[in-house]
Design an enzyme around this catalytic site. Structure first.
Site, PDB file in Angstrom:
ATOM      1  N   ARG A 120     -88.381  32.718-116.147  1.00 47.15           N
ATOM      2  CA  ARG A 120     -86.962  33.088-115.747  1.00 47.15           C
ATOM      3  C   ARG A 120     -85.983  32.462-116.487  1.00 47.15           C
ATOM      4  O   ARG A 120     -85.128  31.491-115.740  1.00 47.15           O
ATOM      5  CB  ARG A 120     -87.293  32.357-114.183  1.00 47.15           C
ATOM      6  N   GLN A 125     -83.200  37.801-118.514  1.00 50.80           N
ATOM      7  CA  GLN A 125     -82.900  38.331-116.854  1.00 50.80           C
ATOM      8  C   GLN A 125     -83.050  39.986-116.945  1.00 50.80           C
ATOM      9  O   GLN A 125     -83.463  40.502-116.211  1.00 50.80           O
ATOM     10  CB  GLN A 125     -81.417  37.856-116.763  1.00 50.80           C
ATOM     11  N   ASP A 128     -86.543  41.046-116.181  1.00 53.90           N
ATOM     12  CA  ASP A 128     -87.037  40.277-114.959  1.00 53.90           C
ATOM     13  C   ASP A 128     -87.317  41.236-113.884  1.00 53.90           C
ATOM     14  O   ASP A 128     -86.726  41.413-112.928  1.00 53.90           O
ATOM     15  CB  ASP A 128     -85.985  39.292-114.531  1.00 53.90           C
ATOM     16  N   SER A 131     -87.762  40.163-110.143  1.00 51.66           N
ATOM     17  CA  SER A 131     -86.526  39.985-109.368  1.00 51.66           C
ATOM     18  C   SER A 131     -86.055  41.344-109.029  1.00 51.66           C
ATOM     19  O   SER A 131     -85.562  41.513-107.900  1.00 51.66           O
ATOM     20  CB  SER A 131     -85.303  39.365-110.187  1.00 51.66           C
ATOM     21  N   TYR A 227     -89.252  27.397-109.195  1.00 56.65           N
ATOM     22  CA  TYR A 227     -90.041  27.653-108.138  1.00 56.65           C
ATOM     23  C   TYR A 227     -90.238  26.545-107.161  1.00 56.65           C
ATOM     24  O   TYR A 227     -89.796  25.502-107.568  1.00 56.65           O
ATOM     25  CB  TYR A 227     -91.326  28.400-108.693  1.00 56.65           C
TER      26      TYR A 227
HETATM   27  P1  NAD Z   1     -90.795  33.286-105.056  1.00 51.37           P
HETATM   28  O1  NAD Z   1     -90.811  34.742-104.537  1.00 51.37           O
HETATM   29  O2  NAD Z   1     -91.805  32.458-105.651  1.00 51.37           O
HETATM   30  O3  NAD Z   1     -90.743  32.509-103.523  1.00 51.37           O
HETATM   31  C1  NAD Z   1     -89.583  33.153-102.404  1.00 51.37           C
HETATM   32  C2  NAD Z   1     -89.006  31.882-101.886  1.00 51.37           C
HETATM   33  O4  NAD Z   1     -89.829  31.295-101.104  1.00 51.37           O
HETATM   34  C3  NAD Z   1     -88.400  30.862-102.771  1.00 51.37           C
HETATM   35  O5  NAD Z   1     -86.918  30.824-102.691  1.00 51.37           O
HETATM   36  C4  NAD Z   1     -88.970  29.638-102.427  1.00 51.37           C
HETATM   37  O6  NAD Z   1     -88.387  28.341-102.708  1.00 51.37           O
HETATM   38  C5  NAD Z   1     -89.505  29.918-100.935  1.00 51.37           C
HETATM   39  N1  NAD Z   1     -90.773  28.855-100.449  1.00 51.37           N
HETATM   40  C6  NAD Z   1     -91.818  28.689-100.926  1.00 51.37           C
HETATM   41  N2  NAD Z   1     -92.670  27.815-100.258  1.00 51.37           N
HETATM   42  C7  NAD Z   1     -91.817  27.868 -98.822  1.00 51.37           C
HETATM   43  C8  NAD Z   1     -92.027  27.400 -97.430  1.00 51.37           C
HETATM   44  N3  NAD Z   1     -93.069  26.628 -97.209  1.00 51.37           N
HETATM   45  N4  NAD Z   1     -90.942  27.399 -96.622  1.00 51.37           N
HETATM   46  C9  NAD Z   1     -89.826  28.159 -96.985  1.00 51.37           C
HETATM   47  N5  NAD Z   1     -89.480  28.865 -98.194  1.00 51.37           N
HETATM   48  C10 NAD Z   1     -90.732  28.776 -99.108  1.00 51.37           C
HETATM   49  O7  NAD Z   1     -89.148  33.019-105.393  1.00 51.37           O
HETATM   50  P2  NAD Z   1     -88.402  33.904-106.183  1.00 51.37           P
HETATM   51  O8  NAD Z   1     -87.562  34.878-105.432  1.00 51.37           O
HETATM   52  O9  NAD Z   1     -89.050  34.717-107.460  1.00 51.37           O
HETATM   53  O10 NAD Z   1     -87.267  32.774-107.105  1.00 51.37           O
HETATM   54  C11 NAD Z   1     -87.771  31.755-107.779  1.00 51.37           C
HETATM   55  C12 NAD Z   1     -86.743  30.904-108.329  1.00 51.37           C
HETATM   56  O11 NAD Z   1     -86.385  31.482-109.482  1.00 51.37           O
HETATM   57  C13 NAD Z   1     -85.767  30.833-107.667  1.00 51.37           C
HETATM   58  O12 NAD Z   1     -85.086  29.375-108.175  1.00 51.37           O
HETATM   59  C14 NAD Z   1     -84.869  31.890-108.235  1.00 51.37           C
HETATM   60  O13 NAD Z   1     -83.302  31.491-108.069  1.00 51.37           O
HETATM   61  C15 NAD Z   1     -85.183  31.675-109.593  1.00 51.37           C
HETATM   62  N6  NAD Z   1     -84.647  32.808-110.317  1.00 51.37           N
HETATM   63  C16 NAD Z   1     -84.181  32.673-111.681  1.00 51.37           C
HETATM   64  C17 NAD Z   1     -83.906  33.752-112.426  1.00 51.37           C
HETATM   65  C18 NAD Z   1     -83.238  33.611-113.762  1.00 51.37           C
HETATM   66  O14 NAD Z   1     -82.684  32.752-114.002  1.00 51.37           O
HETATM   67  N7  NAD Z   1     -83.277  34.629-114.626  1.00 51.37           N
HETATM   68  C19 NAD Z   1     -84.067  35.052-112.018  1.00 51.37           C
HETATM   69  C20 NAD Z   1     -84.741  35.247-110.568  1.00 51.37           C
HETATM   70  C21 NAD Z   1     -84.977  34.214-109.821  1.00 51.37           C
END
Ligand code: NAD
Length: 376
Positions: A120, A125, A128, A131, A227
């Protein structure tokens, strides 16, 4: 290099890895594209559109047997058998939970890249797909909830009386959760959300949601790659208390909480489901990883004590046109990253190539996958 695009054969899967729009760009970059006949039918892209864009239409064996194969889903055991010895495969392999597939790819000496392992980082991006597809799942989860709920989402003031807005609780505010908040707000619901990463508070608020804050101490916050971390027992108990206090007043609960490589945390227990108003709805987007609700049945919707619990696994596939279009851009960008002048050019010093490659020359080259298989 010849690139094959087979038809997706997983039950209910309507997406296709490459849409006609992307074929033209890939051909221009020097690649030969062989698309299986009717591969795009589930997403309403017909063979003629692929041919017009410069693709060759082929049968399943030829598409799977190409030097490089692009897929949405992981290959079935039969499909893995049909891959070319020493070829390249780019698909969503979910390598941490598919050891048999990883062994099959090693046996075929496949260079296997997993779209769900793309780091990530900003540079990656456009590639990805986690996302792009989570975004769709978050949107569709709210529509599913609205469709199942025997109430309006928006507040309405009519001659026949005033209707109060639906209350939506979103657990996990990553990509899917944030899109769920935005979609529920657009439909007029009052939205509350919780995530163990306090950094998302501002994002939730900017979308018009209310962030439920509790102090999880050391256990909260971000782990590797941005994460979430797995919570300690104490922090998990605290979170369940918070969730219990809010679930009982929610008309719809959308759960999206995931921790990489782990079973999804149970946030909504059977008792909490029983505390909800009859007719309320839960949409559990974590169903594939076991579910955030104790009563979720992955793959289907069930009714328990008057509450509808959705555990469908194919939400992005129900928006097949845009899901395919976005995945196609993701996978084409990754392909462009590992090719030059129509030929494969692998640089294992590069963080994106290295982080995404799971198997190469008969070996597992992805650390987390190797660790998961050793510990199993
Ligand atoms: P994910 O699908 O792994 O998880 C979904 C959400 O569940 C996350 O926000 C996580 O913090 C939350 N979670 C985990 N355990 C939990 C709990 N017990 N209670 C409540 N919430 C809980 O996450 P994602 O949507 O794939 O995103 C992960 C990270 O990656 C984020 O920080 C996002 O901003 C980041 N991201 C970065 C990029 C990039 O820079 N290219 C792109 C996409 C996402």
């Amino acid at each position: 290099m010849k690139v094959g695009v087979p038809r997706e054969r997983a039950p209910g899967e309507r997406r296709v890895a490459v849409v006609p729009e992307a074929v033209g760009r890939l051909v221009k970059s020097g690649l030969a594209i062989a698309v299986e006949r009717e591969a795009g039918m589930g997403a309403f892209f017909d063979d003629e559109a692929y041919r017009a864009a410069g693709a060759e239409l082929v049968d399943a064996d030829q598409a799977l047997g190409a030097e490089c194969v692009l897929k949405v889903r992981k290959p079935s055991p039969e499909e893995a058998q049909g891959l070319q010895e020493g070829g390249v495969l780019i698909a969503t392999l979910q390598p941490l939970s598919n050891p048999d597939l990883i062994r099959a790819l090693c046996a075929k000496r496949t260079t296997g890249f997993s779209m769900d392992a793309i780091p990530r980082v900003t540079r990656a991006q456009p590639m990805d797909s986690l996302s792009s597809q989570s975004n769709i799942a978050g949107y569709k989860a709210v529509l599913l909830a609205a469709n199942s709920l025997p109430r309006f989402f928006p507040m309405l003031t009519t001659a026949a009386g005033t209707v109060t807005p639906a209350r939506v609780l979103v657990l996990g505010a990553g990509v899917a959760g944030l899109q769920a908040i935005a979609t529920a707000r657009r439909l007029g619901a009052v939205v509350e959300a919780f995530d163990t990463r306090p950094v998302v508070k501002e994002q939730v608020e900017s979308l018009g949601g209310r962030f439920l804050a509790i102090d999880l101490g050391e256990a909260g916050g971000e782990g590797a790659g941005g994460y979430a971390k797995e919570l300690s027992d104490e922090a998990h108990r605290k979170e369940q208390e918070l969730v219990a206090a809010h679930v009982k007043d929610a008309d719809a609960v959308i759960t999206t909480a995931l921790v990489p490589g782990r079973r999804a945390p149970i946030l909504v227990t059977a008792d909490m489901v029983r505390s909800m108003k009859r007719g309320s709805v839960i949409v559990d987007l974590a169903a594939e990883m076991g579910g955030n609700c104790e009563l979720t049945e992955p793959g289907r919707a069930v009714s328990k004590d008057g509450i509808t619990i959705h555990g469908e696994l194919d939400l992005p596939s129900t928006v097949a046109v845009h899901a395919s279009q976005l995945y196609s851009r993701n996978v084409s960008s990754f392909l462009a990253h590992i090719t030059k002048d129509g030929e494969l050019k692998l640089d294992f010093e590069d963080e994106i190539t290295k982080g995404t490659c799971i198997t190469h020359e008969g070996k597992i080259v992805h650390g987390p996958t190797r660790a998961a298989m050793e510990s199993a």
